[in-house]
Write a protein that holds these residues in place. Structure first.
Motif, PDB file in Angstrom:
ATOM      1  N   GLY A  80      33.817  30.738 -45.482  1.00 36.77           N
ATOM      2  CA  GLY A  80      33.562  31.429 -46.735  1.00 36.77           C
ATOM      3  C   GLY A  80      32.075  31.617 -46.981  1.00 36.77           C
ATOM      4  O   GLY A  80      31.270  30.742 -46.656  1.00 36.77           O
ATOM      5  N   GLY A  81      31.716  32.747 -47.568  1.00 36.95           N
ATOM      6  CA  GLY A  81      30.317  33.038 -47.878  1.00 36.95           C
ATOM      7  C   GLY A  81      30.078  33.048 -49.373  1.00 36.95           C
ATOM      8  O   GLY A  81      30.762  32.377 -50.145  1.00 36.95           O
ATOM      9  N   TRP A  82      29.090  33.860 -49.781  1.00 41.73           N
ATOM     10  CA  TRP A  82      28.738  33.928 -51.196  1.00 41.73           C
ATOM     11  C   TRP A  82      29.882  34.510 -52.023  1.00 41.73           C
ATOM     12  O   TRP A  82      30.050  34.170 -53.207  1.00 41.73           O
ATOM     13  CB  TRP A  82      27.476  34.752 -51.368  1.00 41.73           C
TER      14      TRP A  82
ATOM     15  N   ASP B 250      36.615  25.893 -47.408  1.00 49.36           N
ATOM     16  CA  ASP B 250      36.338  27.077 -46.586  1.00 49.36           C
ATOM     17  C   ASP B 250      34.837  27.299 -46.443  1.00 49.36           C
ATOM     18  O   ASP B 250      34.346  27.679 -45.367  1.00 49.36           O
ATOM     19  CB  ASP B 250      36.983  28.316 -47.215  1.00 49.36           C
ATOM     20  N   ILE B 251      34.092  27.074 -47.520  1.00 48.11           N
ATOM     21  CA  ILE B 251      32.636  27.244 -47.457  1.00 48.11           C
ATOM     22  C   ILE B 251      32.026  26.176 -46.563  1.00 48.11           C
ATOM     23  O   ILE B 251      31.139  26.452 -45.749  1.00 48.11           O
ATOM     24  CB  ILE B 251      32.034  27.199 -48.875  1.00 48.11           C
TER      25      ILE B 251
ATOM     26  N   ARG C  72      22.018  25.825 -47.264  1.00 42.43           N
ATOM     27  CA  ARG C  72      21.903  24.588 -48.033  1.00 42.43           C
ATOM     28  C   ARG C  72      22.064  24.871 -49.526  1.00 42.43           C
ATOM     29  O   ARG C  72      22.726  24.117 -50.241  1.00 42.43           O
ATOM     30  CB  ARG C  72      20.549  23.935 -47.744  1.00 42.43           C
ATOM     31  N   ARG C  73      21.454  25.963 -49.999  1.00 42.71           N
ATOM     32  CA  ARG C  73      21.586  26.302 -51.409  1.00 42.71           C
ATOM     33  C   ARG C  73      23.042  26.596 -51.750  1.00 42.71           C
ATOM     34  O   ARG C  73      23.549  26.183 -52.800  1.00 42.71           O
ATOM     35  CB  ARG C  73      20.716  27.524 -51.732  1.00 42.71           C
ATOM     36  N   LYS C  74      23.724  27.300 -50.875  1.00 43.27           N
ATOM     37  CA  LYS C  74      25.127  27.629 -51.112  1.00 43.27           C
ATOM     38  C   LYS C  74      25.979  26.370 -51.167  1.00 43.27           C
ATOM     39  O   LYS C  74      26.837  26.222 -52.042  1.00 43.27           O
ATOM     40  CB  LYS C  74      25.630  28.568 -50.012  1.00 43.27           C
ATOM     41  N   LEU C  75      25.748  25.440 -50.246  1.00 40.42           N
ATOM     42  CA  LEU C  75      26.512  24.194 -50.227  1.00 40.42           C
ATOM     43  C   LEU C  75      26.230  23.353 -51.471  1.00 40.42           C
ATOM     44  O   LEU C  75      27.137  22.730 -52.026  1.00 40.42           O
ATOM     45  CB  LEU C  75      26.188  23.400 -48.955  1.00 40.42           C
ATOM     46  N   ASP C  76      24.970  23.340 -51.896  1.00 34.57           N
ATOM     47  CA  ASP C  76      24.624  22.578 -53.102  1.00 34.57           C
ATOM     48  C   ASP C  76      25.343  23.149 -54.322  1.00 34.57           C
ATOM     49  O   ASP C  76      25.884  22.402 -55.149  1.00 34.57           O
ATOM     50  CB  ASP C  76      23.112  22.594 -53.328  1.00 34.57           C
ATOM     51  N   LEU C  77      25.343  24.475 -54.455  1.00 32.04           N
ATOM     52  CA  LEU C  77      26.029  25.105 -55.578  1.00 32.04           C
ATOM     53  C   LEU C  77      27.532  24.858 -55.513  1.00 32.04           C
ATOM     54  O   LEU C  77      28.186  24.625 -56.542  1.00 32.04           O
ATOM     55  CB  LEU C  77      25.735  26.609 -55.589  1.00 32.04           C
TER      56      LEU C  77
ATOM     57  N   TRP D  39      34.125  33.502 -56.158  1.00 37.49           N
ATOM     58  CA  TRP D  39      35.533  33.329 -56.482  1.00 37.49           C
ATOM     59  C   TRP D  39      35.805  31.889 -56.946  1.00 37.49           C
ATOM     60  O   TRP D  39      36.567  31.668 -57.886  1.00 37.49           O
ATOM     61  CB  TRP D  39      36.385  33.679 -55.278  1.00 37.49           C
ATOM     62  N   MET D  40      35.156  30.948 -56.300  1.00 37.54           N
ATOM     63  CA  MET D  40      35.303  29.549 -56.695  1.00 37.54           C
ATOM     64  C   MET D  40      34.823  29.357 -58.133  1.00 37.54           C
ATOM     65  O   MET D  40      35.461  28.649 -58.921  1.00 37.54           O
ATOM     66  CB  MET D  40      34.515  28.655 -55.735  1.00 37.54           C
ATOM     67  N   ALA D  41      33.706  29.994 -58.494  1.00 40.31           N
ATOM     68  CA  ALA D  41      33.185  29.884 -59.860  1.00 40.31           C
ATOM     69  C   ALA D  41      34.178  30.466 -60.864  1.00 40.31           C
ATOM     70  O   ALA D  41      34.385  29.909 -61.954  1.00 40.31           O
ATOM     71  CB  ALA D  41      31.841  30.596 -59.961  1.00 40.31           C
TER      72      ALA D  41
END
Length: 330
Positions: free
Chosen positions: A274-276, A268-269, A13-18, A281-283
């Motif tokens: 896709g993971g962290w 992808d995430i 959830r934290r990853k999706l929010d970011l 890479w997105m950032a």
């Protein structure tokens, strides 16, 4: 034993929010989306999009190209298909394109060989006996349409600048398997890799027509996303000008999206591919695109938007006409 699962869900959830925050930041830094013809001296191509008519024959607005994205019929009998073809042929559009849907079983001879009880109505006439009239049928195939340029408003009728307006259209009837029905497949990368779609290269004014939607784009049914992630991969690679589909009646509508590398990482995430590392890479991509715009260095990864259209015109359990026909100008 439950704590690791809770932690995994929290991290996801934290990853999706970011990821969502990064995408929103990226979108806010993009120039206004370009969704119309960029050549002012060239008349736009007017495309009428309709899907999932299920034997209904709604009034269709005029246009250059009429696209029907499948489920022309309810049960797929010969009489239903022929009535639908006669209706489409009677329209004034110079070009009429049809793909099948999972209800149009007459057009899937392999399916009828496996399920002969699904051949409704008379059984003596087959797909080969249909009168297609002025309708072009696409089944994992392409066609190129060339339209003459209309006269500009200040010019006499019939006078043109001699510039051709051209589009390439790819059509496929296939949808992910749900229940035994026509033109279905088990989602896998191999299915689309072995299709005609995979042989296409990105090009201007490419139109993709599929019966089913790609993952995440106008594919929501209740709380379920019914789109295909592997179809989304191909759409992201090609970045077509327009993608028309149907199948999921409740998701009717239009959305315009820039399918750049930031959006690809975001999707992808969301899919789970896709993971962290993908998030990092997105950032980087978000920061790089912002820097390029600020200093005016190089060309932004953003390009003209892809317009997604879920053109389903029916809704509810009775498949009644509830939605408007969508008209797009390219």
């Amino acid at each position: 034993m439950q704590q690791p699962t809770i932690n995994i869900k929290t991290r996801c959830r934290r990853k999706l929010d970011l990821t969502t925050k990064l995408l929103n930041l990226h979108i806010s830094n993009l120039p206004a989306l370009s969704t119309s013809n960029e050549q002012p001296n060239e008349s736009p191509i007017r495309i009428v999009c309709v899907s999932d008519t299920h034997n209904h024959q709604p009034v269709l607005p005029p246009g250059d190209i009429l696209i029907h994205a499948g489920d022309l019929t309810e049960s797929g009998s010969f009489d239903e298909v022929q009535a639908g073809l006669d209706w489409l042929s009677s329209q004034s559009h110079p070009h009429k394109i049809l793909i099948a849907g999972n209800h149009d079983v007459l057009l899937d001879e392999i399916f009828l060989e496996r399920y002969p009880d699904r051949r409704y109505g008379e059984t003596t006439r087959t797909k080969a006996d249909l009168n297609w009239g002025s309708v072009t049928y696409l089944e994992d195939s392409t066609m190129t349409i060339t339209l003459p340029t209309r006269a500009a408003p200040h010019e006499p009728e019939g006078v043109t600048k001699g510039i051709e307006r051209r589009v390439t259209v790819y059509g496929s009837p296939y949808t992910p398997v749900y229940t035994p029905s026509a033109f279905q497949y088990h989602p896998s990368p191999e299915f689309w890799e072995n299709s005609k779609l995979a042989t296409l290269a990105p090009q201007d004014n490419l139109i993709v027509v599929t019966h089913g939607p790609p993952k995440f784009y106008l594919d929501r049914r209740d709380f379920h996303r019914a789109g295909c992630p592997y179809l989304l991969q191909e759409i992201t690679r090609l970045r077509p000008r327009l993608h028309v589909f149907g199948h999921i009646h409740a998701a009717h509508g239009r959305v315009d999206v820039v399918l750049d590398r930031v959006r690809e990482a975001y999707d992808d995430i969301r899919i789970g591919w896709g993971g962290w590392g993908t998030l990092a890479w997105m950032a980087v991509l978000v920061g790089w695109n912002k820097a390029k715009r600020v200093i005016g260095f190089g060309k932004s990864d953003a390009s003209k938007a892809t317009t997604f259209v879920n053109a389903s015109v029916v809704g509810g359990r009775q498949n009644k006409l509830t939605n408007d026909v969508v008209v797009i100008e390219l």
